[in-house]
Design a protein around this motif. Structure first.
Motif, PDB file in Angstrom:
ATOM      1  N   ASN A 159       0.810  -1.226   0.000  1.00  0.00           N
ATOM      2  CA  ASN A 159       0.000   0.000   0.000  1.00  0.00           C
ATOM      3  C   ASN A 159       0.843   1.275   0.000  1.00  0.00           C
ATOM      4  O   ASN A 159       0.410   2.308   0.518  1.00  0.00           O
ATOM      5  CB  ASN A 159      -0.935   0.032   1.219  1.00  0.00           C
ATOM      6  N   HIS A 199     -15.062   1.039  -0.524  1.00  0.00           N
ATOM      7  CA  HIS A 199     -13.725   1.474  -0.113  1.00  0.00           C
ATOM      8  C   HIS A 199     -13.382   2.867  -0.624  1.00  0.00           C
ATOM      9  O   HIS A 199     -12.222   3.273  -0.578  1.00  0.00           O
ATOM     10  CB  HIS A 199     -12.686   0.478  -0.615  1.00  0.00           C
ATOM     11  N   ARG A 202     -11.481   5.274   1.834  1.00  0.00           N
ATOM     12  CA  ARG A 202     -10.351   4.756   2.613  1.00  0.00           C
ATOM     13  C   ARG A 202      -9.229   4.330   1.678  1.00  0.00           C
ATOM     14  O   ARG A 202      -9.478   3.835   0.578  1.00  0.00           O
ATOM     15  CB  ARG A 202     -10.776   3.564   3.487  1.00  0.00           C
ATOM     16  N   TYR A 205      -6.747   1.015   4.132  1.00  0.00           N
ATOM     17  CA  TYR A 205      -7.616   0.714   5.276  1.00  0.00           C
ATOM     18  C   TYR A 205      -7.746   1.892   6.246  1.00  0.00           C
ATOM     19  O   TYR A 205      -8.232   1.721   7.363  1.00  0.00           O
ATOM     20  CB  TYR A 205      -7.123  -0.550   6.024  1.00  0.00           C
ATOM     21  N   ARG A 206      -7.333   3.077   5.826  1.00  0.00           N
ATOM     22  CA  ARG A 206      -7.440   4.259   6.684  1.00  0.00           C
ATOM     23  C   ARG A 206      -8.224   5.360   5.979  1.00  0.00           C
ATOM     24  O   ARG A 206      -8.184   5.453   4.749  1.00  0.00           O
ATOM     25  CB  ARG A 206      -6.042   4.780   7.045  1.00  0.00           C
ATOM     26  N   PRO A 207      -8.926   6.223   6.732  1.00  0.00           N
ATOM     27  CA  PRO A 207      -9.691   7.314   6.103  1.00  0.00           C
ATOM     28  C   PRO A 207      -8.767   8.251   5.330  1.00  0.00           C
ATOM     29  O   PRO A 207      -7.650   8.553   5.761  1.00  0.00           O
ATOM     30  CB  PRO A 207     -10.332   8.025   7.301  1.00  0.00           C
ATOM     31  N   PRO A 286      -2.719   8.365   3.620  1.00  0.00           N
ATOM     32  CA  PRO A 286      -2.935   8.042   5.049  1.00  0.00           C
ATOM     33  C   PRO A 286      -1.911   7.072   5.615  1.00  0.00           C
ATOM     34  O   PRO A 286      -1.765   6.983   6.841  1.00  0.00           O
ATOM     35  CB  PRO A 286      -4.332   7.429   5.060  1.00  0.00           C
ATOM     36  N   VAL A 287      -1.195   6.333   4.756  1.00  0.00           N
ATOM     37  CA  VAL A 287      -0.240   5.349   5.269  1.00  0.00           C
ATOM     38  C   VAL A 287       1.150   5.931   5.458  1.00  0.00           C
ATOM     39  O   VAL A 287       2.061   5.232   5.903  1.00  0.00           O
ATOM     40  CB  VAL A 287      -0.158   4.100   4.375  1.00  0.00           C
TER      41      VAL A 287
END
Length: 288
Positions: A159, A199, A202, A205-207, A286-287
């Protein structure tokens, strides 16, 4: 090394896992990525069962060492136990690539120390039980720290290098300098680039932030103008990157496996990529 590796983190979590495992082993794509801890070991177990049942000559399986699921211990002894559990489930005696997986319960110093996880991986390589050792973790700077130890032959990033994210750029640079094997996992960013409405808000897996969302929308509009499917563009972004040796695509169902053929075979004009570059660098994801 094949361009596509099938990810099996979901294998064993849903009903019908054995059917999916058979399709994975007998299909077009001949490399599988699994791990000791996926579905509590059931992913490896199912793969091992079907390799023995279905003609699967040439199927290659990569796996990963995981910390003790009960205590979180991730020392050299645990790596050896994890390896023994894995080869027992898979029904093999050696592995071509074996990764240190998400070593979040230990520091890099602890992992590298005598009796630590990395010396155990090196010992497995020296004994010929694994062909190459890798680092596979979600953290960007953590992965970079492990690469800089010069102990590893491979890296799996997740990701962090996609159609809308370049945060793995330093990982790719460091790995390329060391001539490491590079696996790029999750080209769909956890689903946002697969076209799934579920999805859409996100990434990894994060907003997502409003700025990131606007950039994703620009990329989506570009795909529409060129009549290119968004997931096809997302997959080919990774496939066309010369520093990436194999793209790991997570497979959650037989239907998704069958749909992968069309994505791989899609033809995307060079001018599309020129317009993508013209959008500029993506905003922080977000990552990061």
């Amino acid at each position: 090394m094949e361009a596509i590796t099938l990810g099996t983190s979901a294998l064993g979590r849903e009903p019908g896992g054995q059917r999916l495992a058979r399709e994975l082993v007998s299909g077009r794509f001949r490399q599988l990525d699994t791990s000791n801890e996926y579905a509590g070991g059931r992913s490896e177990t199912l793969i091992g069962q079907v390799i023995g049942q279905v003609p699967g000559d040439g199927v290659t399986v990569f796996s990963k060492a995981d910390r003790d699921p009960g205590t979180g211990v991730f020392d050299g002894d645990r790596v050896m136990r994890s390896f023994e559990e894995t080869i027992s489930r898979l029904g093999v005696s050696t592995l071509p690539v074996y990764h240190l997986h998400d070593p979040f319960t230990i520091t890099v110093r602890e992992a590298m120390a005598p009796g630590g996880a990395v010396p155990a991986l090196v010992a497995l390589r020296e004994q010929g039980l694994v062909g190459a050792i890798g680092i596979a973790a979600a953290g960007g700077t953590l992965v970079e720290d492990y690469i800089r130890t010069d102990a590893f032959d491979a890296v799996l990033t997740h990701n962090r290098y996609t159609l809308v994210d370049r945060s793995a750029e330093d990982i790719l640079r460091l790995a390329t300098e060391r001539r490491m094997l590079v696996f790029n996992a999750a080209p769909f960013g956890g689903g946002i680039l697969s076209g799934s409405p579920r999805h859409a808000s996100r990434y990894g897996y994060r907003p997502i932030s409003p700025e990131f969302g606007r950039h994703v929308e620009k990329v989506r509009e570009l795909c529409e103008r060129w009549r290119v499917a968004l997931p096809a563009a997302a997959l080919h972004f990774s496939l066309r990157e010369p520093r990436v040796h194999s793209t790991v695509v997570g497979i959650t169902s037989v239907e998704r496996l069958k749909a992968l053929d069309a994505l791989v075979d899609a033809v995307i004009p060079d001018a599309f990529w020129e317009e993508l570059d013209a959008l500029g660098a993506p905003p922080p994801s977000p990552v990061d």
